[in-house]
Scaffold this motif. Structure first.
Motif, PDB file in Angstrom:
ATOM      1  N   UNK A 454       0.842  -1.196   0.000  1.00 62.20           N
ATOM      2  CA  UNK A 454       0.000   0.000   0.000  1.00 62.20           C
ATOM      3  C   UNK A 454       0.876   1.243   0.000  1.00 62.20           C
ATOM      4  N   UNK A 455       0.263   2.342  -0.441  1.00 60.10           N
ATOM      5  CA  UNK A 455       0.966   3.604  -0.316  1.00 60.10           C
ATOM      6  C   UNK A 455       1.013   4.002   1.159  1.00 60.10           C
ATOM      7  N   UNK A 456       1.923   4.892   1.515  1.00 59.37           N
ATOM      8  CA  UNK A 456       2.047   5.279   2.929  1.00 59.37           C
ATOM      9  C   UNK A 456       0.884   6.163   3.374  1.00 59.37           C
ATOM     10  N   UNK A 469      -9.695  14.721  -6.559  1.00 53.96           N
ATOM     11  CA  UNK A 469      -8.542  13.969  -7.068  1.00 53.96           C
ATOM     12  C   UNK A 469      -7.820  13.349  -5.874  1.00 53.96           C
ATOM     13  N   UNK A 470      -7.042  12.302  -6.131  1.00 57.62           N
ATOM     14  CA  UNK A 470      -6.327  11.589  -5.069  1.00 57.62           C
ATOM     15  C   UNK A 470      -4.836  11.543  -5.390  1.00 57.62           C
ATOM     16  N   UNK A 471      -4.029  11.546  -4.338  1.00 57.82           N
ATOM     17  CA  UNK A 471      -2.574  11.476  -4.484  1.00 57.82           C
ATOM     18  C   UNK A 471      -2.045  10.365  -3.595  1.00 57.82           C
ATOM     19  N   UNK A 472      -1.281   9.437  -4.186  1.00 58.64           N
ATOM     20  CA  UNK A 472      -0.595   8.395  -3.416  1.00 58.64           C
ATOM     21  C   UNK A 472       0.744   8.964  -2.973  1.00 58.64           C
ATOM     22  N   UNK A 473       0.917   9.139  -1.664  1.00 56.06           N
ATOM     23  CA  UNK A 473       2.113   9.793  -1.123  1.00 56.06           C
ATOM     24  C   UNK A 473       3.018   8.754  -0.477  1.00 56.06           C
ATOM     25  N   UNK A 474       4.258   8.713  -0.903  1.00 60.90           N
ATOM     26  CA  UNK A 474       5.256   7.804  -0.346  1.00 60.90           C
ATOM     27  C   UNK A 474       6.187   8.604   0.553  1.00 60.90           C
ATOM     28  N   UNK A 475       6.426   8.128   1.768  1.00 62.01           N
ATOM     29  CA  UNK A 475       7.299   8.813   2.731  1.00 62.01           C
ATOM     30  C   UNK A 475       8.682   8.183   2.712  1.00 62.01           C
ATOM     31  N   UNK A 476       9.726   9.013   2.693  1.00 61.82           N
ATOM     32  CA  UNK A 476      11.094   8.512   2.708  1.00 61.82           C
ATOM     33  C   UNK A 476      11.877   9.196   3.831  1.00 61.82           C
ATOM     34  N   UNK A 490      10.289   2.917  -8.443  1.00 59.66           N
ATOM     35  CA  UNK A 490       9.278   3.602  -9.239  1.00 59.66           C
ATOM     36  C   UNK A 490       8.177   2.657  -9.720  1.00 59.66           C
ATOM     37  N   UNK A 491       8.504   1.383  -9.891  1.00 57.75           N
ATOM     38  CA  UNK A 491       7.467   0.414 -10.273  1.00 57.75           C
ATOM     39  C   UNK A 491       6.440   0.266  -9.157  1.00 57.75           C
ATOM     40  N   UNK A 492       6.915   0.262  -7.914  1.00 58.35           N
ATOM     41  CA  UNK A 492       6.006   0.169  -6.767  1.00 58.35           C
ATOM     42  C   UNK A 492       5.111   1.405  -6.678  1.00 58.35           C
ATOM     43  N   UNK A 493       5.695   2.578  -6.950  1.00 58.44           N
ATOM     44  CA  UNK A 493       4.887   3.808  -6.930  1.00 58.44           C
ATOM     45  C   UNK A 493       3.763   3.729  -7.963  1.00 58.44           C
ATOM     46  N   UNK A 494       4.079   3.178  -9.130  1.00 55.38           N
ATOM     47  CA  UNK A 494       3.070   3.028 -10.182  1.00 55.38           C
ATOM     48  C   UNK A 494       1.968   2.076  -9.731  1.00 55.38           C
ATOM     49  N   UNK A 495       2.372   0.969  -9.062  1.00 53.73           N
ATOM     50  CA  UNK A 495       1.386   0.005  -8.553  1.00 53.73           C
ATOM     51  C   UNK A 495       0.480   0.650  -7.508  1.00 53.73           C
ATOM     52  N   UNK A 496       1.066   1.467  -6.630  1.00 52.93           N
ATOM     53  CA  UNK A 496       0.277   2.149  -5.587  1.00 52.93           C
ATOM     54  C   UNK A 496      -0.761   3.075  -6.210  1.00 52.93           C
ATOM     55  N   UNK A 497      -0.354   3.784  -7.262  1.00 54.38           N
ATOM     56  CA  UNK A 497      -1.276   4.721  -7.911  1.00 54.38           C
ATOM     57  C   UNK A 497      -2.472   3.968  -8.508  1.00 54.38           C
ATOM     58  N   UNK A 499      -3.519   0.855  -7.557  1.00 57.18           N
ATOM     59  CA  UNK A 499      -4.269   0.196  -6.483  1.00 57.18           C
ATOM     60  C   UNK A 499      -5.277   1.143  -5.839  1.00 57.18           C
ATOM     61  N   UNK A 500      -4.882   2.370  -5.611  1.00 59.18           N
ATOM     62  CA  UNK A 500      -5.732   3.325  -4.885  1.00 59.18           C
ATOM     63  C   UNK A 500      -6.482   4.261  -5.829  1.00 59.18           C
ATOM     64  N   UNK A 501      -6.423   3.980  -7.143  1.00 55.09           N
ATOM     65  CA  UNK A 501      -7.104   4.820  -8.132  1.00 55.09           C
ATOM     66  C   UNK A 501      -6.707   6.282  -7.962  1.00 55.09           C
ATOM     67  N   UNK A 502      -5.421   6.483  -7.691  1.00 58.04           N
ATOM     68  CA  UNK A 502      -4.922   7.841  -7.466  1.00 58.04           C
ATOM     69  C   UNK A 502      -4.615   8.517  -8.797  1.00 58.04           C
ATOM     70  N   UNK A 503      -4.782   9.816  -8.812  1.00 54.67           N
ATOM     71  CA  UNK A 503      -4.499  10.595 -10.022  1.00 54.67           C
ATOM     72  C   UNK A 503      -3.029  10.995 -10.111  1.00 54.67           C
ATOM     73  N   UNK A 504      -2.383  11.098  -8.949  1.00 50.91           N
ATOM     74  CA  UNK A 504      -1.000  11.571  -8.912  1.00 50.91           C
ATOM     75  C   UNK A 504      -0.183  10.758  -7.916  1.00 50.91           C
ATOM     76  N   UNK A 505       1.157  10.815  -8.087  1.00 50.38           N
ATOM     77  CA  UNK A 505       2.096  10.213  -7.131  1.00 50.38           C
ATOM     78  C   UNK A 505       3.020  11.300  -6.605  1.00 50.38           C
ATOM     79  N   UNK A 506       3.346  11.213  -5.320  1.00 53.70           N
ATOM     80  CA  UNK A 506       4.274  12.173  -4.719  1.00 53.70           C
ATOM     81  C   UNK A 506       5.151  11.462  -3.698  1.00 53.70           C
ATOM     82  N   UNK A 507       6.360  11.958  -3.556  1.00 55.69           N
ATOM     83  CA  UNK A 507       7.279  11.459  -2.528  1.00 55.69           C
ATOM     84  C   UNK A 507       7.622  12.626  -1.621  1.00 55.69           C
ATOM     85  N   UNK A 508       7.565  12.398  -0.305  1.00 57.75           N
ATOM     86  CA  UNK A 508       7.945  13.420   0.665  1.00 57.75           C
ATOM     87  C   UNK A 508       9.182  12.937   1.406  1.00 57.75           C
TER      88      UNK A 508
END
Length: 670
Positions: A454-456, A469-476, A490-497, A499-508
Motif C-alpha cells: 500500500x501507499x504510505x 482527485x487523489x494522491x498516493x504519497x510515499x514517505x522517505x 518507481x514500479x512500486x509507486x506506479x502500482x500504488x497509484x 491500487x488506490x485509483x490515485x491521479x498523482x504520485x508524490x514522494x515526501x
C-alpha cells in the motif's frame, strides 16, 4: 599494557555516537578507509563517486568524509576536505590494528564490544549490554556496523551454527593493548549547582537589554581553541586589546598562539565585535570596549551567557526547551529553526551553545547525546521569566482525530515533528503519520495506510467526488536527510497509484539529491516535496488559506515541486481580503459624514478604494460590487443597502467577530 603508539582514549562524552557506514565490497572496510583517505590526500572532488570492487554503494567522497569526520581523520576548510595529522598517520601506516585503535578511542562502545566478546555472545546480548552504557539503540544496526569492521580486520569471528560472535587470537591480543570504559564510568555526574541559593550572575549582566528577535544573530561563528575554554580564549584577546591594537597584530597573535589562518582570526574578531566586547576605532584598529572590560573583571561563564543572549538567538530559550525534557542537539537544532528564528537547521551552532551552557553549569549531559537543565539553569529561567514555546508535542495521530484542529493555533508542533521524523529512519511510521497530519492540516482528507503493498498516505481533495482527485504519497525518512534515486522503487509507486485509483504520485522526504532522481521522476510523473517545501505550504495555509483545487497545481508537476505556482491563487485570496477591509473601512469612515449620512454608491466606493496603496492593481467596479453583495447578504449582514446606496452596519471589529464565529462553526461541523 596499553600500546603507547595508539591514540589516547577520548572521554566517553566526547566520543562519536555512530559508527561510520563504510562500504566493504570485496576488500574490507579497512582497505576502503585507506582508499578514501588517499582520495582526500590526492585532492579529489567531494562529488567523486567511489569505485569499490564488489560494492554497489553510490556514496560520494564528500558523503564518506562527513561520516568519518567525527573520528578526527579529515577536516573541511573552505569547502575542501583535507587530512588531519591523525588521518595522515592512518593512511601512512595502513595498519589494521592502528586503524582499529583509532576507532576504539573515538567511538562509543567499540573496544568495549571486544571486551565483552571474550565470552561468545549474540547481537541481542550485546545490545542489552549497550543499554548499561545508556545507549538506547532501537535496532541492531549500530552493533552490526561495529562487528562488520572487526570481522573485516579478523578480530571477531561468527559462529553461524550458534549465531554468536567471539574473539579471534588477533582480537584477544589487540584487546590487551587498548583502554576500555566500563558502564560505571559513564554514569551522569551529579548536578554541582543543587546547593546554590542565588544565581551567580553579575548585576550588570542581569540588567543587559537584549536586542529584538529580528536583530539577534544565529551564527556565533568561529572560536579559537576548544569552545569549552571560551572564557579563557576571550579573556586573552580582550587583554591583548586593552589598548588600541592593529588588526595585523591581532592576526599575528592568533597565528602564533592558536595556529589559525587570517580568515579564522577575522571571524573571531567579528564575533567579539558583535557581542560588544571590542570596539573598532578605525579601519584597522581595535580596542576592548567598556562591556568587554566589565566582563573581564570576573570572566564569569554565566555573565558570558547573558551577553550572548543579548545578541544571539536561542540561548535562554534553549534552556527553556530543556526544562520540558532532556533533548539532543539534533532535536534542538530543528526546534531552533522552526520556532526561534534560525534560518536553517544547524547542529553545529546548537552544539556551540550546548558547550558554552555546559561550561556555565546551566546544563549537564544526561546521556552521551542528551542534555538536561541544572538547578542553576532553573534559577536563570525563573529569574528572567523565560518560557519555552509550545513547539513540540508527542502525538500519535489516529484516523478519526482532526489534526487540523490540534494545530490551528500553532503549526510549530507539526513542523517540528515533520523535521524530526524525516530523519528517524528507524521508525518510518512516525514520518508517515506526520505527513498525514500535515496534509490534513492543509485541508485534504488524508489517510495513513502504510504496510506492505500500500501507499504510505493517501490524500484526497475535499470536494464533490466528480471533481476530487487523489494522491498516493510515499514517505522517505533517512538518517542523513538525503533521499537518492536508489532508495525509490518507481514500479512500486506506479502500482500504488493503480491500487488506490490515485491521479498523482508524490514522494515526501527531508531533501532530494541527484540528477538521475529528477530524471526518473519526470519519466514516471512523480512529484517530489521536501520538508522545507511542506513547511512553507503549512505556514502559507495559516497565512492565506487555499483550497484543494488550488493545490492541484502542486501535484501536476514532476520532480521537485515549485510552490510559486500557487502565487496567483494566494494573491487573489489576499486581494479579496484587502477589498473587504477597504470597502468596510470606507463605509465605516463615511458613517460620520453629515452630507452623505454614511451612504455611498458602488462608484463612490470605487473612487475611494482605487487610491488604496495596498493594491498593486487597482480594484475594478465589478469586484467591488461582488464584495458589496457578499457583505450585504443575510449571512454576513455587515453592510446595508437602500435606494441611495450602501452603508456600514457596525464596525470593522464587529465584522471580524462575525467571520470568526462562522469559522468556529465550520470547525465544529467539519
Amino acid at each position: 599494557m596499553k600500546n603507547n603508539e595508539y591514540p589516547e582514549n577520548r572521554e566517553w562524552k566526547q566520543k562519536a555516537f555512530g559508527m561510520p557506514k563504510l562500504p566493504s565490497g570485496d576488500i574490507g572496510q579497512d582497505k576502503v578507509l585507506y582508499y578514501i583517505l588517499k582520495m582526500v590526500k590526492d585532492g579529489k572532488s567531494a562529488n567523486t563517486m567511489l569505485n569499490i570492487e564488489g560494492s554497489n554503494s553510490t556514496a560520494t567522497l564528500g558523503r564518506m568524509c562527513e561520516w568519518i569526520r567525527p573520528i578526527g581523520l579529515v577536516n573541511k576548510e573552505k569547502q575542501v576536505w583535507t587530512l588531519t595529522e591523525l588521518g595522515e598517520m592512518v593512511l601512512e601506516r595502513q595498519d589494521s590494528c592502528f586503524s582499529t585503535a583509532v576507532f576504539c578511542s573515538t567511538i562509543v562502545f567499540m573496544g568495549e564490544i571486544l571486551f565483552y566478546l571474550q565470552e561468545p555472545k549474540n547481537t541481542q546480548e550485546l545490545l542489552k549490554i549497550a543499554e548499561e552504557y545508556h545507549l538506547n539503540w532501537k535496532t541492531n544496526s549500530e552493533i552490526h556496523n561495529r562487528i562488520k569492521w572487526f570481522r573485516d580486520v579478523d578480530m571477531v569471528r561468527f559462529e553461524e551454527y550458534k549465531l554468536e560472535y567471539s574473539l579471534t587470537q588477533k582480537g584477544q591480543e589487540f584487546l590487551q593493548q587498548i583502554e576500555i570504559t566500563m558502564p560505571s564510568e559513564t554514569e551522569e555526574e551529579p548536578d554541582e549547582t543543587l546547593l546554590e541559593t542565588l544565581l551567580p550572575m553579575s548585576e550588570w549582566a542581569s540588567a543587559l537589554k537584549p536586542a529584538t528577535t529580528e536583530k539577534k544573530r544565529m551564527a556565533i561563528g568561529y572560536m579559537p581553541g576548544k569552545t569549552a575554554d571560551a572564557c579563557i580564549t576571550i579573556s586573552a584577546y580582550l587583554q591583548l586589546m586593552n589598548q588600541s591594537i592593529s588588526i595585523e597584530e591581532i592576526r599575528e597573535y592568533s597565528k602564533v598562539n592558536y595556529q589559525i589562518a587570517v580568515s579564522s582570526s577575522n571571524m573571531f574578531l567579528s564575533f567579539l565585535e558583535k557581542i560588544g566586547f571590542v570596539d573598532r576605532i578605525s579601519k584597522n584598529m581595535y580596542v576592548t570596549s567598556e562591556l568587554g572590560n566589565t566582563w573581564l573583571e570576573k570572566q564569569s561563564p554565566v555573565d558570558l551567557i547573558a551577553c550572548l543572549d543579548a545578541r544571539y538567538l536561542f540561548v535562554y530559550e534553549l534552556l527553556a526547551e530543556l526544562r520540558k525534557e532532556p533533548k539532543n542537539a539534533k532535536t534542538l537544532s530543528i526546534i531552533a529553526k522552526v520556532s526561534y528564528g534560525f534560518d536553517r537547521e544547524s547542529i553545529e551552532e546548537t552544539r556551540k551553545r550546548l558547550i558554552l551552557l555546559s561550561a556555565a553549569k546551566l546544563i549537564y549531559s544526561v546521556t552521551n547525546d542528551k542534555y538536561g537543565l541544572t538547578a542553576r539553569g532553573e534559577k536563570l529561567l525563573d529569574t528572567f521569566g523565560i518560557v519555552a514555546k509550545e513547539s513540540i508535542k508527542s502525538f500519535e495521530i489516529k484516523k478519526e482525530e482532526n489534526a487540523g484542529d490540534c494545530y490551528n493555533d500553532s503549526c510549530e508542533s507539526l513542523i517540528t515533528e515533520l523535521r524530526l521524523s524525516s530523519k528517524d529512519s528507524y521508525n518510518p511510521n512516525r514520518f508517515e503519520k506526520a505527513i498525514r497530519a500535515a496534509f490534513d492540516f492543509i485541508g485534504y482528507d488524508a489517510t495513513w495506510l502504510g504496510g506492505s503493498g500500500k501507499t504510505d498516505v493517501l490524500i484526497k481533495a475535499r470536494t464533490a467526488p466528480k471533481l476530487s482527485y487523489a494522491v498516493a504519497v510515499d514517505a522517505k525518512s533517512t538518517q542523513s536527510g538525503n533521499v537518492t534515486e536508489d532508495q525509490i522503487d518507481f514500479d512500486t509507486l506506479k502500482d500504488h497509484r493503480k491500487l488506490h485509483h490515485a491521479d498523482y504520485s508524490a514522494i515526501v522526504g527531508c531533501s532530494f539529491r541527484g540528477e538521475r532522481l529528477l530524471n526518473r521522476c519526470k519519466e514516471h510523473k512523480v512529484a517530489l516535496i521536501d520538508v522545507d517545501t511542506l513547511e512553507q505550504l503549512i505556514r502559507n495555509q495559516v497565512e492565506i488559506p487555499l483550497t484543494g483545487e488550488d493545490y492541484k497545481k502542486i501535484f501536476e508537476q514532476t520532480g521537485i515541486v515549485d510552490i510559486s505556482v500557487l502565487d496567483e491563487a494566494r494573491n487573489r485570496t489576499e486581494r479579496y481580503g484587502l477589498l473587504v477591509d477597504a470597502i468596510v473601512g470606507c463605509l465605516v469612515n463615511e458613517s460620520k459624514d453629515e452630507v452623505t449620512e454614511g451612504i455611498l454608491t458602488s462608484r463612490e466606493i470605487y473612487r475611494t478604494v482605487r487610491d488604496d496603496e495596498r493594491f498593486s492593481i487597482n480594484p475594478n467596479l465589478d469586484e467591488i460590487e461582488d464584495i458589496l453583495k457578499f457583505l450585504a447578504s443575510p449571512l454576513i449582514g455587515c453592510v446595508g443597502k437602500n435606494k441611495d446606496g450602501y452603508y456600514a452596519i457596525g464596525s470593522l471589529n464587529e465584522v471580524a467577530k462575525k467571520f470568526q464565529f462562522y469559522a468556529k462553526s465550520c470547525k465544529r461541523t467539519s
